[in-house]
Scaffold this motif. Structure first.
Motif, mmCIF file in Angstrom:
data_model
loop_
_atom_site.group_PDB
_atom_site.id
_atom_site.type_symbol
_atom_site.label_atom_id
_atom_site.label_comp_id
_atom_site.label_asym_id
_atom_site.label_seq_id
_atom_site.Cartn_x
_atom_site.Cartn_y
_atom_site.Cartn_z
ATOM 1 N N ASP A 121 -3.707 -1.191 0.436
ATOM 2 C CA ASP A 121 -4.439 -2.352 0.939
ATOM 3 C C ASP A 121 -3.849 -2.836 2.258
ATOM 4 O O ASP A 121 -4.580 -3.201 3.186
ATOM 5 N N ALA A 180 -4.925 -0.540 4.937
ATOM 6 C CA ALA A 180 -6.344 -0.673 5.264
ATOM 7 C C ALA A 180 -6.531 -1.637 6.437
ATOM 8 O O ALA A 180 -7.451 -1.468 7.249
ATOM 9 N N GLY A 181 -5.669 -2.639 6.524
ATOM 10 C CA GLY A 181 -5.739 -3.567 7.645
ATOM 11 C C GLY A 181 -4.911 -3.128 8.831
ATOM 12 O O GLY A 181 -5.293 -3.350 9.977
ATOM 13 N N TRP A 236 -4.122 -8.740 1.547
ATOM 14 C CA TRP A 236 -3.157 -7.725 1.975
ATOM 15 C C TRP A 236 -3.649 -7.014 3.235
ATOM 16 O O TRP A 236 -2.863 -6.722 4.141
ATOM 17 N N ALA A 237 -4.940 -6.734 3.302
ATOM 18 C CA ALA A 237 -5.476 -6.100 4.505
ATOM 19 C C ALA A 237 -5.340 -7.029 5.710
ATOM 20 O O ALA A 237 -5.023 -6.577 6.822
ATOM 21 N N GLU A 263 -8.043 -8.037 0.020
ATOM 22 C CA GLU A 263 -8.454 -8.515 1.340
ATOM 23 C C GLU A 263 -7.328 -9.275 2.033
ATOM 24 O O GLU A 263 -7.158 -9.183 3.251
#
Length: 251
Positions: free
Chosen positions: A198, A201-202, A84-85, A82
């Motif tokens: 990750d 993903a963000g 990293w996102a 989370e």
């Protein structure tokens, strides 16, 4: 002496030094332009950044940012997926901001520099020639047409801080410019390929991962001699030589 904070040398070489005294960072740079760029970027960046406390010729004082860096090169990242996102989302916000008014170095300059670094690595037999040549070929992918963005330019894993899975600060903006967005993503995941999904993903997955890998090769090739000459070891675990060998082994 009571109440006196220890002076910690964060980084020091012939070009610049960063010292920490308590919650204050002092950046001393022989090139005033680097500090001018950093201050300008801090004013423009739409993401959490350190507070500028004061500045003098060749010296800049910044407040420490809260939180913990995403990790260190050569060590597993302690940050959650989370976090990293969240970092990816912050980088995307930066890349979507209005361009800074100063450009990046031209592609021709970078190409000439890269060729010299490859020749030096081969001549000094620091890695097998086939490893260098393969990574030089991979690096060609970075020379494709690209749309410039507001780029950090030196987005190392130690330059992004998070707390409770939120970005609390991004530091060290002296290389910010109109740049290639995939260079930033590659810098942040250099030596931490396992964190790329990750991050994306963000950030959003509309990126060419092959170009990110090419940037890993390019950054590792052109940084290695500088690291060696300034007392760092690119052959350490997870370092630039490991990145180059891994790229060759994937071929």
């Amino acid at each position: 002496m009571l109440g006196v904070d220890e002076v910690q040398v964060v980084v020091a070489h012939s070009e610049r030094a960063t010292l920490r005294v308590g919650d204050i960072f002092l950046k001393v740079d022989g090139n005033q332009r680097n500090l001018d760029v950093e201050v300008a970027a801090l004013e423009l960046a739409p993401v959490p950044t350190p507070e500028v406390l004061w500045r003098k010729p060749n010296v800049l004082a910044l407040a420490a940012v809260p939180g913990t860096a995403l990790g260190r090169l050569g060590e597993p990242s302690p940050a959650s997926p989370e976090a990293w996102a969240a970092a990816g989302a912050a980088v995307r916000k930066l890349h979507e901001a209005p361009l800074p008014p100063w450009p990046a170095p031209s592609g021709g300059v970078v190409t000439d520099w890269l060729d010299r670094e490859c020749e030096w690595l081969i001549a000094n037999e620091l890695l097998p020639a086939e490893v260098i040549i393969h990574n030089r070929e991979l690096a060609e992918l970075t020379f494709r047409p690209w749309q410039p963005v507001f780029a950090h330019g030196d987005l190392q894993i130690t330059h992004v801080f998070t707390e409770d899975d939120e970005v609390t600060g991004i530091i060290d903006w002296s290389e910010a410019s109109q740049g290639d967005p995939l260079n930033d993503l590659a810098s942040l995941t250099l030596g931490h390929e396992e964190c790329l999904d990750d991050l994306l993903a963000g950030y959003g997955t509309d990126v060419d991962v092959d170009v990110i890998r090419a940037w890993w090769s390019l950054r590792s090739l052109r940084a290695s001699r500088w690291l060696i000459e300034h007392g760092w070891d690119p052959n350490g675990p997870g370092g630039e030589f490991d990145v180059l060998r891994a790229a060759y082994e994937r071929s």
